[in-house]
Scaffold this motif. Sequence first.
Motif, PDB file in Angstrom:
ATOM      1  N   GLY A 230       0.376 -16.032 -14.688  1.00  0.00           N
ATOM      2  CA  GLY A 230       0.146 -17.409 -14.280  1.00  0.00           C
ATOM      3  C   GLY A 230       0.582 -18.440 -15.309  1.00  0.00           C
ATOM      4  O   GLY A 230      -0.157 -19.373 -15.608  1.00  0.00           O
ATOM      5  N   PHE A 231       1.780 -18.281 -15.858  1.00  0.00           N
ATOM      6  CA  PHE A 231       2.305 -19.278 -16.786  1.00  0.00           C
ATOM      7  C   PHE A 231       2.450 -20.627 -16.084  1.00  0.00           C
ATOM      8  O   PHE A 231       2.939 -20.690 -14.951  1.00  0.00           O
ATOM      9  CB  PHE A 231       3.689 -18.896 -17.309  1.00  0.00           C
ATOM     10  N   ASN A 232       2.054 -21.682 -16.757  1.00  0.00           N
ATOM     11  CA  ASN A 232       2.283 -23.032 -16.248  1.00  0.00           C
ATOM     12  C   ASN A 232       3.392 -23.660 -17.078  1.00  0.00           C
ATOM     13  O   ASN A 232       3.175 -24.547 -17.896  1.00  0.00           O
ATOM     14  CB  ASN A 232       0.990 -23.854 -16.336  1.00  0.00           C
TER      15      ASN A 232
ATOM     16  N   SER B 294       4.754 -14.743 -13.350  1.00  0.00           N
ATOM     17  CA  SER B 294       4.101 -14.470 -12.062  1.00  0.00           C
ATOM     18  C   SER B 294       2.829 -13.651 -12.257  1.00  0.00           C
ATOM     19  O   SER B 294       1.818 -13.868 -11.584  1.00  0.00           O
ATOM     20  CB  SER B 294       5.066 -13.713 -11.143  1.00  0.00           C
TER      21      SER B 294
ATOM     22  N   GLU C 186      -3.297 -15.492 -22.682  1.00  0.00           N
ATOM     23  CA  GLU C 186      -4.320 -15.506 -21.637  1.00  0.00           C
ATOM     24  C   GLU C 186      -5.713 -15.620 -22.250  1.00  0.00           C
ATOM     25  O   GLU C 186      -6.568 -16.374 -21.760  1.00  0.00           O
ATOM     26  CB  GLU C 186      -4.208 -14.238 -20.801  1.00  0.00           C
TER      27      GLU C 186
ATOM     28  N   ALA D 153      -6.310 -19.166 -23.461  1.00  0.00           N
ATOM     29  CA  ALA D 153      -6.620 -20.061 -22.349  1.00  0.00           C
ATOM     30  C   ALA D 153      -8.058 -19.854 -21.872  1.00  0.00           C
ATOM     31  O   ALA D 153      -8.786 -20.823 -21.603  1.00  0.00           O
ATOM     32  CB  ALA D 153      -5.641 -19.832 -21.197  1.00  0.00           C
TER      33      ALA D 153
ATOM     34  N   ARG E  30      -9.906 -22.215 -19.283  1.00  0.00           N
ATOM     35  CA  ARG E  30      -8.794 -22.466 -18.370  1.00  0.00           C
ATOM     36  C   ARG E  30      -8.327 -21.150 -17.777  1.00  0.00           C
ATOM     37  O   ARG E  30      -8.348 -20.123 -18.450  1.00  0.00           O
ATOM     38  CB  ARG E  30      -7.636 -23.148 -19.104  1.00  0.00           C
ATOM     39  N   ASP E  31      -7.906 -21.179 -16.509  1.00  0.00           N
ATOM     40  CA  ASP E  31      -7.457 -19.954 -15.852  1.00  0.00           C
ATOM     41  C   ASP E  31      -5.939 -19.870 -15.757  1.00  0.00           C
ATOM     42  O   ASP E  31      -5.399 -19.005 -15.066  1.00  0.00           O
ATOM     43  CB  ASP E  31      -8.076 -19.815 -14.460  1.00  0.00           C
ATOM     44  N   SER E  32      -5.212 -20.773 -16.424  1.00  0.00           N
ATOM     45  CA  SER E  32      -3.752 -20.706 -16.442  1.00  0.00           C
ATOM     46  C   SER E  32      -3.255 -20.900 -17.873  1.00  0.00           C
ATOM     47  O   SER E  32      -3.906 -21.558 -18.693  1.00  0.00           O
ATOM     48  CB  SER E  32      -3.137 -21.752 -15.519  1.00  0.00           C
ATOM     49  N   ILE E  33      -2.108 -20.319 -18.147  1.00  0.00           N
ATOM     50  CA  ILE E  33      -1.519 -20.348 -19.492  1.00  0.00           C
ATOM     51  C   ILE E  33      -0.472 -21.454 -19.557  1.00  0.00           C
ATOM     52  O   ILE E  33       0.390 -21.563 -18.676  1.00  0.00           O
ATOM     53  CB  ILE E  33      -0.863 -18.994 -19.805  1.00  0.00           C
ATOM     54  N   ASP E  34      -0.538 -22.267 -20.606  1.00  0.00           N
ATOM     55  CA  ASP E  34       0.484 -23.297 -20.766  1.00  0.00           C
ATOM     56  C   ASP E  34       1.363 -22.983 -21.980  1.00  0.00           C
ATOM     57  O   ASP E  34       1.177 -21.976 -22.678  1.00  0.00           O
ATOM     58  CB  ASP E  34      -0.149 -24.694 -20.870  1.00  0.00           C
TER      59      ASP E  34
END
Length: 218
Positions: free
Chosen positions: A146-148, A143, A177, A180, A185-189
């Motif tokens: 911002g993990f995807n 949360s 982070e 990314a 990119r603004d989200s972490i995968d």
Amino acid sequence: VNRGIILAGPPGTGKTLLIRSIIEQNPDQTVIILSPEQAAKRGMVAEVIKMASAYAPSILVLEDIDNGVGISRNLRDHPILAEFLNAMDGVSRNDGIITIASTNYLGRMDPALRDRPGRFCRVIQVPVPDQECRLRLLNNLASEFGFNLTYQERERFAKATNGLTGDWLRETARTAELIALQDDRDSIDFDDLNEAADIIHERCVAEPLGSHHHRVVG
């Protein structure tokens, strides 16, 4: 009566956060925090315990006590430790004081300090988080950062980060982070975290975390 507890566990397991939580749940009590550097000054411990007694009910926090008064030495060669023991032994004078000490290395503490009920009545172990706890920590970090990730990926990653403390898990998220962001990119995968785990492993491989780390298998 006075009470004392020792929170013992490796660095980064959340002892300071636990102390903060205890303080927040007792807003009506005076809180006095003594650093290891302050505790090592002759006369300081006795003065602080006197102050805690005057403002009782109070909570006296001694962080990293093994680095200050608690280092294992012979009593006659350690006047600061002897002073601390004498101050804690004044049960009637110390009425209404809760002493919370933390240590990364319980074995370094002099037995006279940790094994006498009138001084510290309980030692609470704060261990490296297990897999279930790591999953909860990762869910909180998801949360925040911002993990995807799917739930299955989080479970796999929690299993693969065996031995990491909460601090190292947070550092893994920070590193992911940055990875990314380098890719715009603004989200972490999942791949970001996988790569970050390798980087963190290299950084903390020399740390006594209690177990080995394993790269996540995609």
